[in-house]
Design an enzyme around this catalytic site. Structure first.
Site: not given
Length: 323
Positions: A20, A23, A26-27, A141-142, A181
């Site tokens: 979304m 970035l 993690g992305h 992602g987990q 976030r």
């Protein structure tokens, strides 16, 4: 880098990473995993779309960060070939679609209970993006464990011809799971937010300690003769103590929940406080709570609000180590 998806021919496999936007590392980790998976001859697509269907009333759709220019640079550095960044009008040309996917009972638990309709909207847009990008493999992602489980179930139940790969959660140095976030948190709120990962780690450590005790207990001699022999080496008492402690300890899942809950209870008294939504230890196949005699893979998951920001996190655990 282009950010419009067109028709193309790819000699190797195609991978997609759905985001979304906003970035972060993690992305980038997902994109690098996709690139490694398909190799130099493959094709990596990153989608950037803030999906209105998965935001409920009072959630942060309007203030959700939109940083496309920075996202293009991040995606390119991580190895993406193209960024597909459609508008809401392009994805939903007739407004809210009349036909959508339903997540069912599995999507009504935990995150689904806290955010009614969220997973219906998520599955609908994931299905559309899979059709539009037509990948061989998709990376998720987990950290969003329930989302990942539902996507896997959708792909299986509806016969999507795509492989779903889960990538472990990426964390900041202090343990906080990376999230778009996190930027909403003030320094004081961030200190409180660390309690989420600390609670998960406490549960994990309690589980590891209990498994170690049980392993030690299995070393207790089976015969009196062997016990006497080991006694000369000073081993039998230690083994017996380990056996006694292991037998007296709470059941595995109960001990894990208790250790995590203790950290969260303390966080509720901080300033600002952590407002717990849920703490759950679940079977990842359906996200129902596991029993005390459960064996196999499980997920310890937590969701809470700090200030106006809602955060989630989880870690995998395995119960029932072999004898």
């Amino acid at each position: 880098m282009d950010h419009v998806l067109g028709h193309f021919a790819v000699p190797g496999r195609t991978a997609v990473v759905m985001t979304m936007g906003a970035l972060h590392e993690g992305h980038a980790t997902l994109i690098r995993a996709a690139r490694e998976h398909v190799g130099r001859k493959g094709f990596v697509i990153v989608t950037v779309f803030v999906n209105p269907l998965q935001f409920g009333a009072g959630e942060d759709l309007d203030r959700y960060p939109r940083t496309l220019d920075a996202d293009l640079k991040t995606a390119e550095r991580a190895g993406a070939d193209i960024v597909f960044a459609p508008s809401a009008g392009e994805i939903y040309p007739d407004g809210t679609p009349r036909i959508t996917l339903r997540a069912g009972a599995m999507g009504e638990r935990l995150e689904g209970a806290s955010r009614p309709g969220h997973f219906d909207g998520m599955l609908t847009v994931v299905a559309k993006l899979l059709h539009l990008t037509r990948p061989d493999v998709a990376f998720f992602g987990q950290k969003d464990a329930q989302q990942l489980a539902l996507i896997r179930r959708m792909v299986r139940d509806l016969n999507f011809g795509v492989e779903i790969v889960g990538v472990p959660t990426v964390r900041e140095e202090d343990g906080l799971a990376l999230s778009s976030r996190n930027r909403y948190l003030s320094p004081q709120e961030r200190r409180t937010a660390l309690s989420l990962s600390q609670a998960l780690f406490a549960g994990r450590d309690r589980h590891a300690a209990q498994e170690a005790l049980r392993a030690r207990a299995r070393e207790v001699p089976a015969t009196h003769a062997r016990a006497e022999a080991l006694s000369a080496l000073g081993e039998s008492r230690a083994a017996a103590d380990a056996h006694a402690v292991a037998q007296a300890a709470p059941a595995g899942p109960a001990a894990v929940r208790a250790a995590a809950r203790l950290v969260l209870d303390e966080a509720a008294r901080l300033d600002p406080p952590l407002e717990l939504d849920y703490l759950a230890l679940v079977d990842p196949s359906d996200f129902t709570e596991i029993d005390d005699d459960f064996t196999g893979e499980a997920v310890l998951a937590v969701a809470a609000r700090v200030g106006t920001t809602r955060l989630i996190d989880n870690i995998p655990l395995t119960f029932g180590a072999p004898s």
